[in-house]
Motif scaffolding. Structure first.
Motif, short mmCIF file in Angstrom:
data_model
loop_
_atom_site.label_atom_id
_atom_site.label_comp_id
_atom_site.label_asym_id
_atom_site.label_seq_id
_atom_site.Cartn_x
_atom_site.Cartn_y
_atom_site.Cartn_z
N ASP A 93 0.84 -1.20 0.00
CA ASP A 93 0.00 0.00 0.00
C ASP A 93 0.88 1.25 0.00
O ASP A 93 1.09 1.88 1.03
CB ASP A 93 -0.90 -0.04 1.25
CG ASP A 93 -1.90 1.10 1.31
OD1 ASP A 93 -1.94 1.92 0.38
OD2 ASP A 93 -2.63 1.17 2.31
N PHE A 110 -0.32 4.48 1.80
CA PHE A 110 -0.89 4.28 3.14
C PHE A 110 -0.90 5.57 3.96
O PHE A 110 -1.88 5.87 4.64
CB PHE A 110 -0.10 3.20 3.88
CG PHE A 110 -0.51 3.02 5.32
CD1 PHE A 110 -1.74 2.46 5.64
CD2 PHE A 110 0.33 3.44 6.35
CE1 PHE A 110 -2.13 2.30 6.97
CE2 PHE A 110 -0.05 3.29 7.68
CZ PHE A 110 -1.28 2.72 7.99
N THR A 133 -6.30 -1.68 0.69
CA THR A 133 -5.23 -0.97 1.40
C THR A 133 -4.91 -1.72 2.70
O THR A 133 -5.63 -2.65 3.10
CB THR A 133 -5.69 0.45 1.76
OG1 THR A 133 -6.83 0.35 2.64
CG2 THR A 133 -6.07 1.23 0.52
#
Length: 201
Positions: free
Chosen positions: A63, A66, A96
């Motif tokens: 991710d 993030f 995510t």
């Protein structure tokens, strides 16, 4: 209204209390109940006790945005839907770290629109009530990292015989490379593909 209030209270409590049991650990225990060699290995540690290399590795691997998004990577979700519609590809995951954490902590594994809806709901809650550091701390403590192995500390001990705080960059990247399929991948005995993927991370 009662269900919403209870779910908010649940999320609030887990903002401070370690997550010792998840639906996934229960599900795996049932799945392997006839396997005498199976055992659950899990040891909660604070984020400060986990090597920053592992934090960076899972962000790079799982991710990239993030620290910037609000729980959802809308660009990746859009690409996954476009690939499914235009190229006929199987609808791939675009989850995510926040979504994966919500799923791991609050929901049993399944592939239904109801579960995805609940996952989105809990993702919004943890983004609002936990913040990024707590989400990362929980993720790195509950993520499945092998058969019966959950969290960074257990993975570091089993695969590299050290504490999570002592993981080097290469070791962290090998663990991250195995996250998409932890039941079939082993960071301490990587295939050529896993080794290459760790290099990319």
């Amino acid at each position: 209204i009662i269900l919403i209030l209870l779910s908010v209270l649940w999320v609030l409590v887990l903002r401070w209390v370690p997550v010792w049991v998840t639906p996934l650990t229960i599900s795996r225990s049932i799945e392997y109940k006839d396997d005498d060699n199976f055992r659950t290995i899990k040891d909660w540690v604070r984020l400060e006790e986990i090597s920053p290399e592992l934090v960076k590795a899972v962000i790079a691997s799982e991710d990239n945005l993030f620290c910037e998004h609000n729980g959802f990577d809308w660009e990746q979700i859009g690409k996954a839907i476009d690939d499914h519609k235009t190229k006929g590809k199987r609808l791939r995951g675009a989850s995510t770290i926040s979504q994966q954490t919500a799923k791991n902590v609050f929901l049993f594994p399944s592939r239904s629109f109801i579960r995805k809806g609940l996952e989105a709901y809990f993702t919004v809650l943890i983004e609002l009530l936990w913040g990024k550091e707590r989400i990362m701390e929980v993720y790195l403590n509950v993520a499945e990292m092998g058969k019966g192995i959950y969290g960074a500390q257990a993975a570091a001990e089993i695969y590299f015989r050290k504490d999570a705080s002592e993981l080097k960059r290469r070791e962290a990247c090998l663990i991250a490379a195995c996250l998409p399929n932890p039941l079939k991948r082993n960071p301490s005995s990587p295939t050529e593909y896993i080794s290459g993927r760790a290099g990319q991370i």
